[in-house]
Design an enzyme around this catalytic site. Structure first.
Site, mmCIF file in Angstrom:
data_model
loop_
_atom_site.group_PDB
_atom_site.id
_atom_site.type_symbol
_atom_site.label_atom_id
_atom_site.label_comp_id
_atom_site.label_asym_id
_atom_site.label_seq_id
_atom_site.Cartn_x
_atom_site.Cartn_y
_atom_site.Cartn_z
ATOM 1 N N CYS A 80 -6.590 -49.005 121.995
ATOM 2 C CA CYS A 80 -7.150 -48.578 124.130
ATOM 3 C C CYS A 80 -6.068 -48.171 123.870
ATOM 4 O O CYS A 80 -4.847 -49.556 123.724
ATOM 5 C CB CYS A 80 -7.336 -49.302 124.641
ATOM 6 S SG CYS A 80 -7.712 -48.895 125.959
ATOM 7 N N HIS A 168 -12.616 -40.369 117.096
ATOM 8 C CA HIS A 168 -12.058 -39.515 117.345
ATOM 9 C C HIS A 168 -12.449 -38.161 116.966
ATOM 10 O O HIS A 168 -12.033 -38.093 115.679
ATOM 11 C CB HIS A 168 -11.116 -39.584 118.765
ATOM 12 C CG HIS A 168 -10.111 -40.402 118.990
ATOM 13 N ND1 HIS A 168 -10.987 -39.855 120.607
ATOM 14 C CD2 HIS A 168 -9.799 -41.645 118.919
ATOM 15 C CE1 HIS A 168 -9.638 -41.254 120.931
ATOM 16 N NE2 HIS A 168 -9.420 -41.728 119.947
ATOM 17 N N GLU A 217 -16.061 -41.286 125.971
ATOM 18 C CA GLU A 217 -15.284 -42.602 124.849
ATOM 19 C C GLU A 217 -17.192 -43.456 124.438
ATOM 20 O O GLU A 217 -18.024 -43.764 125.312
ATOM 21 C CB GLU A 217 -15.211 -43.445 125.811
ATOM 22 C CG GLU A 217 -13.103 -43.107 125.846
ATOM 23 C CD GLU A 217 -12.598 -44.427 126.936
ATOM 24 O OE1 GLU A 217 -12.035 -45.338 125.811
ATOM 25 O OE2 GLU A 217 -11.547 -44.459 127.517
ATOM 26 N N CYS A 226 -8.179 -41.735 128.501
ATOM 27 C CA CYS A 226 -8.044 -41.759 127.410
ATOM 28 C C CYS A 226 -7.358 -41.682 126.643
ATOM 29 O O CYS A 226 -6.819 -40.381 126.194
ATOM 30 C CB CYS A 226 -8.978 -41.574 125.986
ATOM 31 S SG CYS A 226 -9.955 -42.151 124.693
ATOM 32 N N GLY A 229 -7.042 -40.937 122.677
ATOM 33 C CA GLY A 229 -7.995 -39.891 122.761
ATOM 34 C C GLY A 229 -7.211 -38.336 122.909
ATOM 35 O O GLY A 229 -7.181 -37.029 122.262
#
Length: 282
Positions: A80, A168, A217, A226, A229
């Protein structure tokens, strides 16, 4: 930063990176092992504290700390980006050093403080093999044969796939703000092509150095930002020849500067953090 046990429960910090919010628990001196049900209860915005992810800062022999991450649905994940900035800030706050190493399930992250609440994190190299994402079968990850909508008139198709320690898929769209994120996101998240589910990005190329991005997410839904992301979106865009290797990513909660460096192939993320409040878990 040191957190002390209170009489009524375990202390926590509520933090966010561009609105992607976290409940952060200090666990270097006392174990913190919540069940999936307890994670969901903490993350519940109606009856709990409310957050996108629950974070535990644990001791680690190889690094300054280990960052353990649970999504709001109770599942543990490996990476994260926004949380990494928050944890890095906590580890350097009030200390004579401004660089730290954070171990994660996805590998070590190297972070540096650039300003009072501005952190830069080396997110390591993007993983581009179909096995690394992972995908259910072998294929090129630059353009995946995934189509949303009717065959003769798809709403969107041909996304790119990137792993930044978590999976992703990035669709390139004409208008990210009008993209059907909350309708398409959960469908793609659970698509059989992605055996570990997937984070779903909707990226609009506004200039070669500016990308508008919204992300559904896995396990958390539509979030305000994100970090991984944003890294994945830039990598996917560069692989298509749509963007330069350094760009501003515009997310719902604000902007991140992302660079996919040519010299070491690492992705670097720079952005702010916020400390919202402190409290105790019920």
């Amino acid at each position: 930063m040191i957190l002390y046990m209170g009489a009524m429960g375990r202390p926590f910090l509520k933090m966010n990176g561009l609105g992607n919010d976290f409940v952060v628990v200090e666990a270097r001196t006392e174990p913190f092992t919540p069940s999936a049900d307890e994670v969901r209860a903490i993350a519940d915005r109606a009856t709990g504290i409310g957050c996108d992810q629950l974070i535990a800062i644990e001791a680690d022999d190889r690094a300054d700390a280990f960052m353990r991450i649970w999504n709001a649905d109770g599942g543990e994940v490996g990476a994260c980006g926004n949380a990494a900035r928050c944890v890095a800030w906590l580890l350097t706050e009030g200390q004579p050093f401004d660089r730290v190493v954070i171990e994660t399930r996805a590998g070590p992250l190297f972070a540096a403080r650039l300003g009072p609440k501005i952190m830069r994190v080396d997110m390591d190299e993007p993983r581009l093999s179909w096995r690394d994402i992972p995908l259910a079968e072998e294929m090129s990850t630059s353009t995946v044969p995934l189509r949303i909508g009717p065959i003769e008139a798809p709403v969107m198709e041909g996304p790119g796939c990137v792993s930044m320690g978590n999976p992703h898929v990035v669709f390139f769209v004409q208008d990210a703000d009008a993209a059907p994120v909350e309708r398409v996101g959960p469908l793609v998240e659970h698509h059989p092509l992605f055996p570990e589910r997937v984070n779903v990005g909707f990226a609009e190329i506004r200039a070669r150095d500016r990308i508008r991005l919204r992300v559904w997410e896995r396990g958390a839904g539509l979030t305000k930002a994100c970090g991984t992301g944003a890294c994945a979106a830039l990598v996917a865009a560069v692989r298509r020849g749509l963007a330069d290797r350094k760009a501003i990513l515009e997310l719902d909660g604000g902007e991140l500067q992302i660079e996919w460096a040519e010299d070491d192939n690492h992705v670097y993320m720079t952005g702010p953090i916020e400390l919202d409040y402190t409290g105790e878990l019920p």
